[in-house]
Motif scaffolding. Structure first.
Motif, short mmCIF file in Angstrom:
data_model
loop_
_atom_site.label_atom_id
_atom_site.label_comp_id
_atom_site.label_asym_id
_atom_site.label_seq_id
_atom_site.Cartn_x
_atom_site.Cartn_y
_atom_site.Cartn_z
N LEU A 180 0.86 -1.17 0.00
CA LEU A 180 0.00 0.00 0.00
C LEU A 180 0.90 1.23 0.00
O LEU A 180 1.64 1.47 0.97
CB LEU A 180 -0.92 0.02 1.23
N ILE A 181 0.88 1.98 -1.09
CA ILE A 181 1.76 3.13 -1.26
C ILE A 181 1.02 4.39 -0.84
O ILE A 181 -0.02 4.73 -1.41
CB ILE A 181 2.22 3.26 -2.72
N VAL A 182 1.54 5.08 0.15
CA VAL A 182 0.93 6.32 0.63
C VAL A 182 1.72 7.50 0.07
O VAL A 182 2.92 7.62 0.32
CB VAL A 182 0.90 6.38 2.18
N LEU A 183 1.05 8.35 -0.69
CA LEU A 183 1.72 9.48 -1.32
C LEU A 183 1.90 10.61 -0.32
O LEU A 183 0.96 11.00 0.38
CB LEU A 183 0.92 9.97 -2.52
N GLY A 184 3.09 11.16 -0.29
CA GLY A 184 3.40 12.22 0.67
C GLY A 184 2.79 13.56 0.29
O GLY A 184 2.31 13.78 -0.82
N ALA A 185 2.82 14.46 1.25
CA ALA A 185 2.39 15.86 1.06
C ALA A 185 3.24 16.70 2.01
O ALA A 185 4.05 16.17 2.77
CB ALA A 185 0.90 16.00 1.36
N GLY A 186 3.06 17.99 1.97
CA GLY A 186 3.87 18.86 2.81
C GLY A 186 3.69 18.59 4.29
O GLY A 186 2.62 18.15 4.74
N LYS A 220 2.43 -4.53 3.26
CA LYS A 220 3.43 -3.57 3.72
C LYS A 220 3.05 -2.17 3.22
O LYS A 220 2.58 -2.02 2.10
CB LYS A 220 4.81 -3.95 3.21
N LEU A 221 3.28 -1.19 4.07
CA LEU A 221 2.99 0.18 3.72
C LEU A 221 4.26 0.87 3.25
O LEU A 221 5.29 0.85 3.95
CB LEU A 221 2.41 0.96 4.92
N ILE A 222 4.23 1.42 2.05
CA ILE A 222 5.35 2.18 1.52
C ILE A 222 5.04 3.66 1.69
O ILE A 222 4.13 4.20 1.07
CB ILE A 222 5.61 1.87 0.03
N MET A 223 5.79 4.32 2.56
CA MET A 223 5.62 5.75 2.78
C MET A 223 6.48 6.48 1.76
O MET A 223 7.71 6.34 1.75
CB MET A 223 6.03 6.12 4.20
N SER A 224 5.85 7.25 0.89
CA SER A 224 6.55 7.83 -0.26
C SER A 224 6.57 9.35 -0.19
O SER A 224 5.52 10.00 -0.29
CB SER A 224 5.87 7.37 -1.56
N GLY A 225 7.75 9.91 -0.04
CA GLY A 225 7.88 11.36 -0.01
C GLY A 225 9.27 11.78 0.41
O GLY A 225 9.78 11.34 1.44
#
Length: 362
Positions: A180-186, A220-225
């Protein structure tokens, strides 16, 4: 009803029309289910809706039942009236929305988009109502209305985007994912997860827990940013800390901390997943806010990531401004195509105005 059955069985044109409607539905479903990340799906869905409207009109009129026909006519008139009212007073909605965004969000230029649109629509309707150009020669009217033609084209493009955005909210979830890819933000103050970013992480955690509840493995969670210029730590690290605080095991979290935009989110996350999985046959979903997932899906497709998105909740007052930004971004992404079409529209009006002027001069 017997009249309708008789009409259906004996009227070949109606049978052909029915088959065309079913075929248009089948074509749309095949295209959308196979690849929901394409703008063509909105066009195919609209074609189906138009054909369905024609079919329904013919079917109702064929019954010769006055109460049914009258009811249908009333419904059609009400729909047209609602569309007309919404279109006519859309400027009021955009100005109302701009007020709430300005009141509750940061005072940035991007948060003023609905204000600009509201003012532009109001001015446009005033021009139409006052009709200051009514006494001009026809060729001058053609030149003046050229921008209106361009705007109408952009409205059609916006309509297709909105249809695709709405359809994408219903992409099947499929609780059998590896990542599960979570897209980053500010980040707030350069190091803290914002409420908007938290909603994405919470949605991914909720998805993961539901998958486990269905008797399947924990994804698995992929934290992306990556780390922005005004940020003290990479977004991925802050996101991971937030997820751990929500009960997610550190072993279930992978970091992608190099990306600077959505395309890189997809590109680099795909590499992280492939490295961890030992190949590219993994199953993945990405998570962002509901207004952003369709454009993010287009980036995922461009980056070669075979994943569809799941949207998190966004406050209603924030949606119009956010959707306008998304539409503007997609316009820029496909700018060459739109520049060509707009250029052809302008050329057509210029030639038509020239022909009108030549005719008057003769």
């Amino acid at each position: 009803m017997s009249n309708f059955v008789q009409f259906f069985t004996q009227n070949k044109p109606f049978i052909y029309l029915s088959l065309i409607v079913l075929a248009s539905l089948a074509i749309f479903l095949l295209s959308w289910l196979k690849e929901p990340r394409r703008l063509l799906n909105g066009i195919l869905f609209t074609i189906f809706l138009l054909l369905l409207g024609v079919w329904l009109t013919v079917a109702v009129l064929s019954t010769s039942l006055r109460p049914l026909i009258l009811t249908y006519e009333v419904i059609v008139v009400l729909i047209i009236a609602i569309i007309t009212l919404v279109t006519t007073f859309s400027w009021l909605f955009f100005l109302w929305n701009a007020y709430f965004v300005w009141k509750r969000e940061a005072h940035t230029l991007s948060n003023l988009l609905t204000l600009f649109i509201g003012i532009a629509l109001l001015v446009s309707w005033l021009i139409i109502f006052i009709a200051p150009f009514s006494k001009l020669p026809s060729w001058q009217k053609t030149l003046i209305y050229t921008p209106s033609a361009v705007v109408n084209y952009l409205l059609l493009v916006a309509y297709n985007f909105l249809i695709n955005l709405a359809l994408y909210q219903f992409v099947p979830r499929q609780y059998n994912q590896d990542y599960l890819i979570v897209l980053g933000a500010g980040l707030a103050k350069g190091e803290t997860v914002t409420p908007l970013l938290a909603s994405r992480i919470n949605r991914a955690i909720q998805y993961a827990q539901k998958q486990v509840d269905k008797g399947r493995k924990m994804p698995k969670l992929i934290m992306s940013g990556g780390q922005g210029r005004d940020e003290k730590i990479p977004e991925a690290k802050a996101m991971a800390e937030y997820a751990i605080g929500r009960g997610i095991s550190p072993e279930s979290i992978l970091l992608e901390d190099r990306s600077k935009n959505t395309y890189q989110n997809m590109q680099f996350s795909a590499k992280v997943a492939a490295k961890d999985f030992g190949g590219e046959k993994y199953r993945a979903k990405f998570f962002s806010n509901n207004y952003h997932i369709f454009r993010a899906a287009l980036f995922a497709k461009a980056a070669g990531l075979n994943a569809n998105g799941v949207g998190s909740y966004t406050r209603f007052y924030f949606l119009p401004n956010a959707i306008v930004r998304e539409f503007a971004a997609i316009l820029v992404t496909n700018k060459k195509r739109h520049i060509i079409v707009i250029s052809l529209i302008i050329l057509f009006f210029l030639v038509y105005a020239l022909l009108q002027y030549t005719k008057i001069a003769q």
